[in-house]
Design a protein around this motif. Structure first.
Motif, PDB file in Angstrom:
ATOM      1  N   ASN A 193       0.798  -1.231   0.000  1.00  0.00           N
ATOM      2  CA  ASN A 193       0.000   0.000   0.000  1.00  0.00           C
ATOM      3  C   ASN A 193       0.828   1.277   0.000  1.00  0.00           C
ATOM      4  OD1 ASN A 193      -2.337  -1.527   0.052  1.00  0.00           O
ATOM      5  ND2 ASN A 193      -2.471  -1.530   2.295  1.00  0.00           N
ATOM      6  N   ALA A 194       2.097   1.187   0.374  1.00  0.00           N
ATOM      7  CA  ALA A 194       2.922   2.389   0.480  1.00  0.00           C
ATOM      8  C   ALA A 194       3.822   2.605  -0.734  1.00  0.00           C
ATOM      9  CB  ALA A 194       3.780   2.322   1.748  1.00  0.00           C
ATOM     10  N   THR A 195       3.864   1.668  -1.688  1.00  0.00           N
ATOM     11  CA  THR A 195       4.752   1.804  -2.833  1.00  0.00           C
ATOM     12  C   THR A 195       4.060   2.521  -3.978  1.00  0.00           C
ATOM     13  OG1 THR A 195       4.103  -0.330  -3.774  1.00  0.00           O
ATOM     14  CG2 THR A 195       5.939  -0.315  -2.218  1.00  0.00           C
ATOM     15  N   ARG A 196       4.863   2.938  -4.941  1.00  0.00           N
ATOM     16  CA  ARG A 196       4.334   3.554  -6.146  1.00  0.00           C
ATOM     17  C   ARG A 196       3.681   2.492  -7.036  1.00  0.00           C
ATOM     18  NH1 ARG A 196       8.747   7.783  -8.694  1.00  0.00           N
ATOM     19  NH2 ARG A 196       9.083   9.077  -6.837  1.00  0.00           N
ATOM     20  N   CYS A 197       2.838   2.960  -7.946  1.00  0.00           N
ATOM     21  CA  CYS A 197       2.288   2.068  -8.971  1.00  0.00           C
ATOM     22  C   CYS A 197       3.389   1.747  -9.978  1.00  0.00           C
ATOM     23  CB  CYS A 197       1.120   2.727  -9.698  1.00  0.00           C
ATOM     24  SG  CYS A 197      -0.316   3.048  -8.661  1.00  0.00           S
ATOM     25  N   GLN A 198       3.448   0.502 -10.391  1.00  0.00           N
ATOM     26  CA  GLN A 198       4.377   0.113 -11.438  1.00  0.00           C
ATOM     27  C   GLN A 198       3.705  -0.846 -12.396  1.00  0.00           C
ATOM     28  OE1 GLN A 198       7.716  -2.426 -10.118  1.00  0.00           O
ATOM     29  NE2 GLN A 198       6.837  -2.313  -8.071  1.00  0.00           N
ATOM     30  N   GLY A 199       4.283  -0.982 -13.568  1.00  0.00           N
ATOM     31  CA  GLY A 199       3.652  -1.747 -14.628  1.00  0.00           C
ATOM     32  C   GLY A 199       3.714  -3.244 -14.412  1.00  0.00           C
ATOM     33  N   ASN A 200       2.647  -3.938 -14.833  1.00  0.00           N
ATOM     34  CA  ASN A 200       2.604  -5.397 -14.865  1.00  0.00           C
ATOM     35  C   ASN A 200       3.087  -5.830 -16.237  1.00  0.00           C
ATOM     36  OD1 ASN A 200       2.027  -8.116 -14.856  1.00  0.00           O
ATOM     37  ND2 ASN A 200      -0.187  -7.864 -14.783  1.00  0.00           N
ATOM     38  N   LEU A 201       4.266  -6.441 -16.304  1.00  0.00           N
ATOM     39  CA  LEU A 201       4.860  -6.805 -17.583  1.00  0.00           C
ATOM     40  C   LEU A 201       4.043  -7.848 -18.321  1.00  0.00           C
ATOM     41  CD1 LEU A 201       8.624  -7.054 -16.531  1.00  0.00           C
ATOM     42  CD2 LEU A 201       7.407  -5.097 -17.477  1.00  0.00           C
ATOM     43  N   ALA A 202       3.230  -8.623 -17.600  1.00  0.00           N
ATOM     44  CA  ALA A 202       2.469  -9.699 -18.227  1.00  0.00           C
ATOM     45  C   ALA A 202       1.094  -9.251 -18.695  1.00  0.00           C
ATOM     46  CB  ALA A 202       2.320 -10.860 -17.246  1.00  0.00           C
ATOM     47  N   PHE A 203       0.680  -8.049 -18.367  1.00  0.00           N
ATOM     48  CA  PHE A 203      -0.691  -7.619 -18.671  1.00  0.00           C
ATOM     49  C   PHE A 203      -0.933  -7.587 -20.175  1.00  0.00           C
ATOM     50  CE2 PHE A 203      -3.674  -4.110 -19.606  1.00  0.00           C
ATOM     51  CZ  PHE A 203      -4.803  -4.653 -19.018  1.00  0.00           C
ATOM     52  N   GLY A 204      -1.978  -8.300 -20.619  1.00  0.00           N
ATOM     53  CA  GLY A 204      -2.358  -8.294 -22.020  1.00  0.00           C
ATOM     54  C   GLY A 204      -1.438  -9.060 -22.940  1.00  0.00           C
TER      55      GLY A 204
END
Length: 570
Positions: free
Chosen positions: A349-360
């Motif tokens: 909950n305290a970290t930044r948003c980062q990309g999901n490499l597997a998405f799509g």
């Protein structure tokens, strides 16, 4: 019916269109205000200008750069004329919410400003006065001596990039030092480790990785990115995560090495999908703007954008350079706030948003024999097209961004001893770990899997640069592979196949591809979210998730299975 290419195009268009929703409508929300950089030096000398300055031959330390609060006594900005048409201007670089100003005299016991007005602007062309609550131009009370500091609040905060102070009354001569109070939430460095993901068109020293790798291209490192090919087609790319507002750029030269190397001019392009790229232009340029680069290896060169934009990916395209294409780069902008959005996640909950490499991406389920050593007849299922994403396939439901009962795939040993789920990241990517959402917090899913999870011994994650094929019996593939074996790369692949053959029926994929393992101890496999961190930074295109059961599970009476409601690769 829409084709698979149509599905893929629609998905990319939706992701690009939704990019603007990641930034809040009011990106100048502040929790508290404070000095904006005149005292600390964050505002550079070139950002301070004035209508005129007293000739330096007649009075030392009267230039605009000395108009900073708390400088040594005797140093301040001094206007050339004793009149009310003079002004001292500060370019804040990025739009700010300004709440007040602080002023101070020259510190010589003789000169200070006793009254002044304040104007503000977004573009340095159209100016507005700071008004009173009655709508009239406000005249602020200044200092009463040349040493003390006076802080004046505005009745209402103003949004501005440029601030001017206009002396109205003064003692002996209009001389002053100043600071601006407010907040700038969109002037924060966005591209910082560990959240920055850097890539490049080419790079030197990829084998040793002592320097020159794209990962050393961020502004905080003491090394730098160095292009392998020397031409104007090279680029350094920064992935900022969820699309956010970019307001400034900063560059340096290469920090290490015997020779001095830096980029002297560059262009930038931005995109939300890595397919459609737009070169940056501003009102003063019809063609893509060329930004001035560096003149040495360590001095920062900062550019603030007159037309900020929202993006996820940004590329620096060197145009000219000194000796070699080498640089460090960073981006200023607004940190993302709120929900991460599709294709992004938070580790906690305290970290930044980062990309999901597997998405799509494309995914499929098959026997671990495809990756070596599972035993049993190979059965590949849920295989998607290599060039398009098919969201209706069961295996692809684990990478659709939805954690729900209707969007899960299942790994089971009903047909093979060691089932494996594989996702193709499309390009080689640095991989730090994997999150697996099992859906066990959903009672309808948990009830059907609980008794089968008791037989599941462990989940293993592997990261490979190529896809391991089980079709080694095909004569056509053998002849093709033998021709490739004449090259160095093909010899390495042959060694992989030999290693797989030796390990067949034992431990699966080669140990050097092993990322991490989660075992059934302490009910670790029966949690709604399973985290498998890699023991070291991996680099590859294919991520394998293998399920292995206990010894009893290999009999026909005992089976294991686990749900893959969502698999996140980061």
């Amino acid at each position: 019916a829409m084709t698979t290419r149509g599905h893929e195009a629609l998905l990319l268009l939706l992701l690009a269109a939704v990019g603007a929703t990641f930034v809040q409508a009011d990106d100048l929300e502040c929790s508290q205000d404070g000095p904006l950089g005149m005292i600390t030096g964050e505002i550079r000398d070139w950002q301070i200008t004035a209508s005129s300055t007293f000739p330096s031959l007649d009075a030392l330390y009267c230039q605009e750069k000395y108009g900073r609060l708390y400088l040594p006594n005797g140093r301040s900005w001094c206007a050339q004329q004793k009149g009310t048409s003079e002004w001292l201007q500060v370019d804040l670089g990025v739009e700010a919410l300004v709440t007040g100003v602080m002023t101070q005299g020259r510190g010589d016991g003789k000169e200070w400003i006793t009254a002044y007005r304040v104007t503000y602007s977004q573009d340095a062309n159209k100016w507005n006065y700071v008004d009173t609550h009655l709508g009239t131009q406000r005249v602020f009370d200044g200092n009463v001596d040349s040493y003390s500091v006076k802080h004046n609040y505005f009745d209402q905060p103003v949004r501005a990039r440029f601030i001017r102070l206009h002396p109205v009354k003064f003692r002996r001569h209009p001389s002053m030092r100043m600071e601006i109070i407010g907040c700038q939430p969109c002037k924060q460095l966005l591209s910082v480790p560990p959240y920055d993901r850097l890539s490049a068109s080419s790079a030197r020293g990829r084998n040793r990785k002592r320097t020159c790798d794209p990962s050393y291209g961020h502004i905080l490192t003491n090394k730098g990115w160095c292009a392998k090919i020397i031409n104007s087609n090279q680029w350094l790319q920064l992935d900022l995560g969820p699309p956010t507002k970019v307001t400034g750029l900063v560059t340096k030269g290469r920090g290490d090495g015997k020779g001095n190397a830096w980029v002297t001019a560059y262009r930038i392009a931005y995109s939300n999908d890595e397919r459609l790229w737009t070169y940056y232009k501003d009102a003063a340029h019809q063609s893509p703007r060329i930004f001035g680069g560096n003149s040495d290896r360590n001095t920062e060169r900062v550019h603030y954008l007159s037309k900020p934009f929202v993006t996820r990916y940004i590329r620096f395209h060197p145009v000219t350079w000194h000796r070699h294409i080498s640089m460090r780069a960073g981006v200023y902008g607004c940190p993302h706030r709120g929900a991460c959005g599709p294709g992004y996640f938070r580790v906690n909950n305290a970290t930044r948003c980062q990309g999901n490499l597997a998405f799509g991406k494309n995914a499929y389920v098959n026997d671990a024999g495809d990756g070596g050593g599972g035993g049993g007849k190979h059965r590949k299922r849920h295989l998607g097209s290599r060039n398009s994403w098919q969201p209706d396939l069961p295996s692809n439901k684990a990478v659709d961004g939805v954690v729900a009962r209707h969007s899960c795939d299942v790994l089971s040993n009903a047909e093979v001893n060691v089932p494996a789920w594989v996702v193709d990241l499309k390009t080689r990517q640095p991989v730090q770990g994997v999150f697996i959402y099992t859906g066990l917090n959903d009672s309808s899913i948990g009830a059907s899997l609980t008794r089968h999870l008791d037989n599941l011994d462990r989940l293993e994650v592997y990261v490979a640069k190529r896809k391991f094929s089980d079709d080694r019996g095909s004569k056509k593939r053998k002849r093709k592979r033998n021709r490739r074996n004449r090259t160095r790369v093909a010899k390495k692949k042959l060694n992989d196949d030999r290693e797989l053959k030796k390990r067949k029926g034992k431990t699966g994929l080669p140990e050097r591809l092993h990322c991490g393992t989660i075992r059934s101890l302490n009910w670790a496999l029966q949690r709604p979210r399973i985290h498998v961190p890699c023991s070291r930074l991996m680099n590859g295109r294919y991520v394998y998730l293998q399920a292995r059961g206990s010894r009893m599970a290999y009999s026909r009476r005992w089976q294991f299975k686990t749900a893959l409601c969502e698999v996140i690769v980061y």
